[in-house]
Design a protein around this motif. Structure first.
Motif, PDB file in Angstrom:
ATOM      1  N   LEU A 131      21.988 -17.280 -38.431  1.00 55.22           N
ATOM      2  CA  LEU A 131      20.536 -17.729 -38.307  1.00 55.22           C
ATOM      3  C   LEU A 131      20.172 -17.885 -39.914  1.00 55.22           C
ATOM      4  O   LEU A 131      19.976 -17.112 -40.574  1.00 55.22           O
ATOM      5  N   ASP A 132      20.279 -19.169 -40.316  1.00 55.46           N
ATOM      6  CA  ASP A 132      19.952 -19.489 -41.707  1.00 55.46           C
ATOM      7  C   ASP A 132      19.284 -20.628 -41.811  1.00 55.46           C
ATOM      8  O   ASP A 132      19.329 -21.603 -40.829  1.00 55.46           O
ATOM      9  N   ASP A 133      18.050 -20.520 -42.467  1.00 53.28           N
ATOM     10  CA  ASP A 133      17.237 -21.907 -42.569  1.00 53.28           C
ATOM     11  C   ASP A 133      17.551 -22.783 -43.920  1.00 53.28           C
ATOM     12  O   ASP A 133      16.785 -23.512 -44.172  1.00 53.28           O
ATOM     13  N   GLY A 134      18.389 -22.361 -44.416  1.00 54.78           N
ATOM     14  CA  GLY A 134      18.692 -23.139 -45.350  1.00 54.78           C
ATOM     15  C   GLY A 134      17.948 -22.552 -46.932  1.00 54.78           C
ATOM     16  O   GLY A 134      18.470 -23.093 -48.224  1.00 54.78           O
ATOM     17  N   PHE A 135      17.247 -21.631 -46.633  1.00 58.03           N
ATOM     18  CA  PHE A 135      16.682 -20.903 -47.736  1.00 58.03           C
ATOM     19  C   PHE A 135      17.296 -19.823 -47.987  1.00 58.03           C
ATOM     20  O   PHE A 135      17.777 -19.113 -47.128  1.00 58.03           O
ATOM     21  N   SER A 136      17.211 -19.217 -49.295  1.00 55.81           N
ATOM     22  CA  SER A 136      17.785 -18.265 -49.615  1.00 55.81           C
ATOM     23  C   SER A 136      16.601 -17.107 -49.689  1.00 55.81           C
ATOM     24  O   SER A 136      15.737 -17.200 -50.238  1.00 55.81           O
ATOM     25  N   TRP A 137      16.898 -15.957 -48.725  1.00 55.34           N
ATOM     26  CA  TRP A 137      15.822 -14.907 -48.841  1.00 55.34           C
ATOM     27  C   TRP A 137      16.327 -13.556 -49.318  1.00 55.34           C
ATOM     28  O   TRP A 137      17.507 -13.484 -49.312  1.00 55.34           O
ATOM     29  N   ARG A 138      15.576 -12.912 -49.901  1.00 47.25           N
ATOM     30  CA  ARG A 138      16.035 -11.564 -50.198  1.00 47.25           C
ATOM     31  C   ARG A 138      15.010 -10.632 -49.575  1.00 47.25           C
ATOM     32  O   ARG A 138      13.749 -10.766 -49.628  1.00 47.25           O
ATOM     33  N   LYS A 139      15.754  -9.578 -49.219  1.00 52.18           N
ATOM     34  CA  LYS A 139      15.055  -8.739 -48.336  1.00 52.18           C
ATOM     35  C   LYS A 139      14.404  -7.795 -49.563  1.00 52.18           C
ATOM     36  O   LYS A 139      14.988  -7.194 -50.279  1.00 52.18           O
ATOM     37  N   TYR A 140      12.941  -7.414 -49.135  1.00 52.62           N
ATOM     38  CA  TYR A 140      12.557  -6.727 -50.090  1.00 52.62           C
ATOM     39  C   TYR A 140      11.634  -5.348 -49.546  1.00 52.62           C
ATOM     40  O   TYR A 140      10.995  -4.594 -49.909  1.00 52.62           O
ATOM     41  N   GLY A 141      12.090  -5.209 -48.087  1.00 52.77           N
ATOM     42  CA  GLY A 141      11.407  -4.157 -47.621  1.00 52.77           C
ATOM     43  C   GLY A 141      11.769  -4.048 -46.145  1.00 52.77           C
ATOM     44  O   GLY A 141      12.191  -5.182 -45.457  1.00 52.77           O
ATOM     45  N   GLN A 142      11.456  -3.075 -45.493  1.00 48.76           N
ATOM     46  CA  GLN A 142      11.791  -2.971 -44.198  1.00 48.76           C
ATOM     47  C   GLN A 142      10.863  -1.671 -43.607  1.00 48.76           C
ATOM     48  O   GLN A 142      10.426  -0.750 -44.293  1.00 48.76           O
ATOM     49  N   LYS A 143      10.342  -2.069 -42.694  1.00 47.93           N
ATOM     50  CA  LYS A 143       9.259  -0.960 -42.047  1.00 47.93           C
ATOM     51  C   LYS A 143       9.470  -0.552 -40.846  1.00 47.93           C
ATOM     52  O   LYS A 143       9.438  -1.753 -39.763  1.00 47.93           O
ATOM     53  N   ASP A 144       9.162   0.312 -40.315  1.00 48.01           N
ATOM     54  CA  ASP A 144       9.125   0.824 -38.727  1.00 48.01           C
ATOM     55  C   ASP A 144       7.360   0.330 -38.346  1.00 48.01           C
ATOM     56  O   ASP A 144       6.598   0.680 -39.137  1.00 48.01           O
ATOM     57  N   ILE A 145       7.548  -0.555 -37.280  1.00 46.58           N
ATOM     58  CA  ILE A 145       6.409  -0.940 -36.873  1.00 46.58           C
ATOM     59  C   ILE A 145       6.082   0.081 -35.654  1.00 46.58           C
ATOM     60  O   ILE A 145       6.820   0.227 -34.712  1.00 46.58           O
ATOM     61  N   LEU A 146       4.610   0.362 -35.668  1.00 50.20           N
ATOM     62  CA  LEU A 146       4.021   0.947 -34.549  1.00 50.20           C
ATOM     63  C   LEU A 146       4.092   0.374 -33.056  1.00 50.20           C
ATOM     64  O   LEU A 146       3.838  -0.783 -33.020  1.00 50.20           O
ATOM     65  N   GLY A 147       4.998   1.039 -32.321  1.00 41.17           N
ATOM     66  CA  GLY A 147       5.099   0.313 -31.061  1.00 41.17           C
ATOM     67  C   GLY A 147       6.211  -0.427 -30.848  1.00 41.17           C
ATOM     68  O   GLY A 147       6.585  -1.049 -29.870  1.00 41.17           O
ATOM     69  N   ALA A 148       7.046  -0.826 -31.741  1.00 40.13           N
ATOM     70  CA  ALA A 148       8.090  -1.716 -31.924  1.00 40.13           C
ATOM     71  C   ALA A 148       9.303  -0.924 -32.071  1.00 40.13           C
ATOM     72  O   ALA A 148       9.593   0.203 -32.735  1.00 40.13           O
ATOM     73  N   LYS A 149      10.312  -1.148 -31.374  1.00 35.62           N
ATOM     74  CA  LYS A 149      11.536  -0.288 -31.304  1.00 35.62           C
ATOM     75  C   LYS A 149      12.407  -0.640 -32.667  1.00 35.62           C
ATOM     76  O   LYS A 149      12.984   0.306 -33.120  1.00 35.62           O
ATOM     77  N   TYR A 150      12.340  -1.580 -33.058  1.00 35.26           N
ATOM     78  CA  TYR A 150      13.089  -2.303 -34.222  1.00 35.26           C
ATOM     79  C   TYR A 150      12.023  -2.152 -35.402  1.00 35.26           C
ATOM     80  O   TYR A 150      11.052  -2.612 -35.165  1.00 35.26           O
TER      81      TYR A 150
END
Length: 361
Positions: A131-150
Motif C-alpha cells: 500500500l503505497d501511493d508514491g508519497f512518503s508519509w510520516r505517522k504522527y499519531g494514532q488514536k483509538d476511535i470510539l466504536g471502531a475496533k482498530y
DNA sequence: CTTATTTGACCATC
DNA sequence: GATGGTCAAATAAG
C-alpha cells in the motif's frame, strides 16, 4: 436526474461542450502542424479535458446543487496560509462544514478538501499488499476511535517541514472486514517529492519559480499528476467513494496509500514495489447505474489502464469550492497551463473505455 | 549518526 | 465532558 429545467445549466453545458469542441479542433490543427510544440498540445488537451469535466459536472450537479455554479471560478478567496515549519497548532477541522454558519458568514470554512477511499487488500494476493501511493508519509499519531475496533493512524507528508506540504491522511481499518482500510486524504501535496519517482523526461512546466515566498497552492497540477500516478497498486481492490460524513465529495482521483500499515497487532510489511510505473489512467465523472453509491475497482498488477468509475458528483461545497479556488489560483499563477479545473489533470487513455464490466467482481 | 515511529499529553471542537 | 486530531519526547530502526 431531475428536470429543474435549468437554462442556466443547459447553457453552461452547451458552452462547455462548444468550447471543448473548439479546443479539440485547435488540437487537431496543432497536430498537423509540426511547428506546434508539444506543450501547446498538452495545454489544449488539458483544456479539453477540463471542458469535459465541467460538462459532466454540470450534468451531475444539475439535479441537486444548483447554487454552486460550475463555472464560477474566479472567486476571490484564499485558503488558510499553510505557513511552513512553524505550524501553530491548529490547522485541521474541516469537519465543521457548516455551510450555513449563522453568524459571521465570512469564512469559517478553511476546510481542506477531504476524501475517503476504501482500500481492500485482496485476500488472494496476500496481506502484504504494497500500500503505497508514491508519497512518503510520516505517522504522527494514532488514536483509538470510539466504536471502531482498530485504531486510526494519522499520517502527514514527510516534507511538511521542508516544503510546507500539508497533505495528510488517516488510515482506519474496518472493524468487520479487516482487509479493508479506509483512507481519508486531506489536502493536497504541495511538495515536490514526486521528483524521485517521476522520470525527468517530463519536467513540470507549469510552475514558476516564485521569488522567495512559500506558496501553498500552486503546484496543484503536479500533485494531481503525481497522485494520479500513484493510483494503482497490485492486488488491491479499491472502493472509491466520494463521501464525507454528511455530504458527498469526491476528490480528483486518488487511490490507496500508506507506506505501511501497522494496525494494532498487525503489521503489514510492504515489499516496496517499484514506484516507477507509468500507467495511464482515466478518470471521469461517471455514475454507474447499478452501483449508485460505490464503485469497485480492482487493479491488476500488470495492466494499469483500468478505469475507475467513481461517482464523481463532487457536490460538497466545501471541497468543490476549495478545489476550484485552488485551481483558479494556480491557474493564475502559471499562465502556461490553462488548467482550471479541480479534476483537470486527469489523463485519458487513448483506448478510453468505460468498460466497467471487465473487472467487476 | 539521522530519520521514522510510538505513545501519552495537550488542544479544539462537538 | 467526550471525542478526535496533533504535538513532541522517548524510543526504535536504518
Amino acid at each position: 436526474m431531475d428536470n429543474m429545467g435549468d437554462w442556466e445549466q443547459t447553457k453552461n453545458l452547451v458552452n462547455e461542450l462548444t468550447l471543448g469542441r473548439e479546443l479539440a479542433r485547435q488540437l487537431q490543427i496543432h497536430l498537423n502542424v509540426p511547428s506546434s510544440s508539444r506543450e501547446t498540445r498538452e495545454v489544449l488537451v488539458q483544456k479539453i479535458l477540463a471542458s469535459f469535466e465541467k460538462s459532466l459536472s454540470v450534468l451531475n450537479l444539475s439535479s441537486s446543487i444548483r447554487e454552486t455554479n460550475p463555472t464560477g471560478f474566479a472567486i476571490g478567496m484564499s485558503e488558510s496560509p499553510p505557513s511552513l515549519s512553524g505550524s501553530p497548532r491548529s490547522e485541521d477541522s474541516d469537519r465543521d462544514f457548516k455551510d450555513h454558519d449563522p453568524k459571521d458568514g465570512s469564512r469559517k470554512r478553511k476546510g481542506t478538501p477531504r476524501w475517503t477511499q476504501q482500500v481492500r487488500v485482496n485476500p488472494g494476493m496476500g496481506l502484504e499488499g504494497p500500500l503505497d501511493d508514491g508519497f512518503s508519509w510520516r505517522k504522527y499519531g494514532q488514536k483509538d476511535i470510539l466504536g471502531a475496533k482498530y485504531p486510526r493512524g494519522y499520517y502527514r507528508c514527510t516534507h511538511r517541514i521542508v516544503q510546507g506540504c500539508l497533505a495528510t491522511k488517516q488510515v482506519q481499518r474496518s472493524d468487520e472486514d479487516p482487509t479493508i482500510f479506509e483512507i481519508t486524504y486531506r489536502g493536497r501535496h504541495t511538495c515536490n517529492q514526486a521528483s524521485h519517482m517521476l522520470p525527468p523526461s517530463q519536467p513540470l512546466e507549469n510552475q514558476e519559480p516564485n521569488s522567495g515566498m512559500e506558496q501553498p497552492q500552486q503546484q496543484q497540477e503536479n500533485q494531481q499528476q503525481s497522485q494520479d500516478l500513484l493510483n494503482i497498486r497490485s492486488g488491491l481492490k479499491v472502493i472509491t467513494e466520494g463521501l464525507d460524513s454528511h455530504e458527498q465529495s469526491v476528490p480528483p482521483s486518488h487511490f490507496l496509500s500508506g507506506s505501511n500499515f501497522k494496525a494494532e497487532n498487525q503489521v503489514f510489511s510492504p515489499p516496496t514495489v517499484d514506484k516507477s510505473f507509468k500507467g495511464i489512467y482515466s478518470q471521469s465523472n461517471f455514475i454507474s447505474p447499478t452501483t449508485s453509491g460505490k464503485s469497485y475497482f480492482s487493479a491488476s498488477s500488470s495492466g494499469m489502464q483500468h478505469y475507475l468509475g467513481g461517482n464523481q458528483n463532487f457536490q460538497t461545497s466545501e471541497f468543490e469550492l476549495n478545489d476550484i479556488i485552488s485551481a483558479a489560483t494556480s491557474t493564475t499563477d502559471s499562465p502556461t497551463v490553462g488548467l482550471d479545473f479541480p479534476f483537470g489533470n486527469v489523463e485519458f487513455d487513448p483506448n478510453f473505455t468505460f468498460d466497467n464490466s471487465g473487472f467487476l467482481p
